[in-house]
Design an enzyme around this catalytic site. Structure first.
Site, short mmCIF file in Angstrom:
data_model
loop_
_atom_site.label_atom_id
_atom_site.label_comp_id
_atom_site.label_asym_id
_atom_site.label_seq_id
_atom_site.Cartn_x
_atom_site.Cartn_y
_atom_site.Cartn_z
N TYR A 1 -4.40 4.39 6.05
CA TYR A 1 -5.27 3.52 7.10
C TYR A 1 -6.66 3.96 7.63
CZ TYR A 1 -0.79 0.75 7.28
OH TYR A 1 0.46 0.03 6.98
N LYS B 1 0.89 -1.28 -0.02
CA LYS B 1 0.04 -0.25 0.19
C LYS B 1 0.88 1.43 0.01
CE LYS B 1 0.76 1.95 3.26
NZ LYS B 1 1.84 2.27 3.92
P1 NDP Z 1 12.75 1.18 2.07
O1 NDP Z 1 12.90 2.40 1.67
O2 NDP Z 1 13.11 0.57 3.48
O3 NDP Z 1 12.67 -0.09 1.14
C1 NDP Z 1 12.31 0.07 -0.32
C2 NDP Z 1 13.35 -0.70 -1.20
O4 NDP Z 1 13.05 -0.55 -2.73
C3 NDP Z 1 14.84 -0.55 -1.22
O5 NDP Z 1 15.42 -0.88 -0.28
C4 NDP Z 1 15.36 -0.74 -2.77
O6 NDP Z 1 15.57 -2.17 -2.54
C5 NDP Z 1 14.15 -0.64 -3.57
N1 NDP Z 1 13.85 0.50 -4.55
C6 NDP Z 1 13.87 0.34 -5.83
N2 NDP Z 1 14.09 1.63 -6.40
C7 NDP Z 1 14.28 2.42 -5.32
C8 NDP Z 1 14.33 3.81 -5.43
N3 NDP Z 1 14.43 4.47 -6.37
N4 NDP Z 1 14.66 4.46 -4.21
C9 NDP Z 1 14.55 3.55 -2.88
N5 NDP Z 1 14.30 2.32 -2.98
C10 NDP Z 1 14.38 1.90 -4.21
O7 NDP Z 1 11.03 1.27 2.16
P2 NDP Z 1 10.02 0.45 2.92
O8 NDP Z 1 10.39 -1.06 2.98
O9 NDP Z 1 9.60 1.16 4.08
O10 NDP Z 1 8.51 0.82 1.99
C11 NDP Z 1 8.39 0.23 0.80
C12 NDP Z 1 6.87 0.10 0.44
O11 NDP Z 1 6.36 -0.87 1.49
C13 NDP Z 1 6.18 1.17 0.51
O12 NDP Z 1 5.06 1.20 -0.56
C14 NDP Z 1 5.49 1.62 1.76
O13 NDP Z 1 4.42 2.32 1.67
C15 NDP Z 1 5.18 0.03 2.12
N6 NDP Z 1 5.09 -0.21 3.44
C16 NDP Z 1 4.09 -0.89 4.24
C17 NDP Z 1 3.96 -1.38 5.28
C18 NDP Z 1 2.85 -1.89 5.77
O14 NDP Z 1 2.73 -2.08 7.13
N7 NDP Z 1 2.11 -2.45 5.05
C19 NDP Z 1 5.05 -0.77 6.28
C20 NDP Z 1 6.11 0.06 5.70
C21 NDP Z 1 6.08 0.14 4.38
P3 NDP Z 1 16.66 -2.85 -3.39
O15 NDP Z 1 17.89 -2.01 -2.84
O16 NDP Z 1 16.79 -4.21 -3.03
O17 NDP Z 1 16.52 -2.70 -4.87
#
Ligand code: NDP
Length: 368
Positions: A220, A135
């Site tokens: 949410y 989401k």
């Molecule tokens: P993070 O920044 O921790 O991780 C995102 C990952 O996406 C990065 O580590 C990277 O992984 C990849 N990525 C690819 N392109 C990019 C870019 N241009 N910039 C940054 N990262 C990139 O984010 P979150 O894990 O916190 O959030 C990711 C998604 O999950 C969002 O949509 C957020 O809303 C959702 N979320 C949902 C939650 C829930 O409770 N349902 C809680 C937290 C987040 P790599 O290096 O492997 O390519």
């Protein structure tokens, strides 16, 4: 110890007895002899939430983490050894289309920044795999519709990571509303907030986030108001407050207060902010009493009470239950109590579009 037993250890005997009917495929999850189909999942975007999901999946019964898609080679290596992922199931953003030739992966869970969800889910659909997307599903309703259309055309399922739809105390309040115990719900309050740190992170970059706190956590309350009231809103009003223009640039909301009107006469009054800590509360008022969840949407334990006392359902790991339930939806056609498909997520995106418009124009926006 096998994964099923690990999962059972996370919950007490009483929750098994109390909560069995609350999960659509609970009988399978709690069944000692489950030997049905297992959803083999690759995770795309190995960031902070993906790590939480991967850890939680280690105790799933019906879903298994088998692959990764990442732009960071060192993370791929680390995940391979931590989660025992074969080299043949590792991809990057340029070559993940080849996943279509991999019979060992059924679905891809997209956990990348919001602004990349459309492109990534459409790539997954093109590769003929089921998509689970975090989401918000997309950064606006138009993008969300494109994703739904692409998954339909590819004949794959599209689900969205609405983990609260499987949370026992949340489901108990929904049950109380549906059974008539609460009487008609006339008021919902949803408060979501935390103080966001690093100003350079993608959550504060409009292209990658699609907005500020509203996209991230305000969603949410929107989603919660819909399943707590049990209707779809027909109008929206919204007011934005911005105190820090340096940190929260154009298109990144710091704080938005919004109101939703429902056809049966209920109203929702909500606040979403990146500038206040420990704000996480749902409050439902109905003809016969109230229900409250606080915290309402964190990773848990969720705490809840009604005018009759505490809601006593032990904590479950949200992401474990979510992934087992989603496996049942994808592989066995199970129907969740509250939908988690693309159409459900599109409803939230349409409301977010309207909230942004209402905040900008000061007008009451008709959603009908
Ligand atoms: P993070 O920044 O921790 O991780 C995102 C990952 O996406 C990065 O580590 C990277 O992984 C990849 N990525 C690819 N392109 C990019 C870019 N241009 N910039 C940054 N990262 C990139 O984010 P979150 O894990 O916190 O959030 C990711 C998604 O999950 C969002 O949509 C957020 O809303 C959702 N979320 C949902 C939650 C829930 O409770 N349902 C809680 C937290 C987040 P790599 O290096 O492997 O390519």
């Amino acid at each position: 110890m096998d994964s099923r037993r690990d999962f059972l250890q996370k919950i007490t005997g009483s929750v098994i007895a109390l909560n069995l009917p609350r999960y659509s495929n609970a009988k399978d999850i709690f069944n000692n002899s489950y030997n049905g189909p297992v959803l083999r999942v690759a995770i795309m975007g190995l960031g902070s939430y993906a790590t939480r999901v991967a850890d939680a999946m280690q105790t799933c019964t019906k879903a298994k983490l088998v692959g990764v898609i990442s732009g960071t080679p060192s993370k791929i290596t680390a995940w391979q050894s931590k989660y025992n992922i074969p080299a043949g199931n590792c991809y990057n953003y340029s070559n993940f289309g080849n996943i279509k030739n991999n019979p060992d992966i059924d679905a891809v869970y997209v956990i990348t920044p919001n602004g990349l969800h459309r492109e990534h889910v459409m790539g997954v659909a093109k590769a003929g795999k089921h998509a689970i997307c975090e989401k918000p599903m997309a950064v606006n309703a138009k993008e969300g519709q494109d994703m739904i259309d692409a998954c339909k055309a590819a004949n794959v399922k599209l689900l969205v990571g609405y983990r609260m739809h499987f949370e026992p105390k949340t489901l108990e309040i929904i049950r109380m509303r549906k059974s008539g115990e609460l009487g008609k719900v006339l008021f919902f309050q949803g408060l979501s907030g935390f103080v966001i740190g690093d100003p350079t992170q993608w959550r504060l970059n409009k292209k990658l986030s699609g907005g500020g706190s509203m996209m991230d956590i305000g969603i949410y309350s929107i989603n919660g108001s819909r399943y707590m009231i049990g209707e779809e809103p027909v109008w929206v009003t919204a007011q934005e407050t911005k105190n820090n223009h340096e940190k929260f640039k154009e298109g990144i909301d710091e704080t938005i207060q919004f109101q939703l009107g429902f056809p049966g006469g209920a109203v929702a009054s909500c606040l979403s902010t990146y500038s206040m800590n420990n704000l996480d509360r749902f409050f439902v008022n109905a003809e016969n009493g109230f229900a409250e969840l606080m915290p309402a949407t964190g990773y848990g334990p969720i705490e809840g009470r009604t005018n009759n006392g505490e809601l006593n359902y032990p904590h479950v790991t949200h992401q474990t239950v979510q992934m087992d339930e989603m496996a049942g939806i994808i592989l066995q056609g199970n129907k969740p109590i509250v939908p988690v498909d693309g159409e459900e997520a599109l409803k939230d995106l349409k409301i977010i579009d309207a909230i942004f418009l209402a905040a900008k124009t000061g007008k009451k926006i008709d959603l009908k």
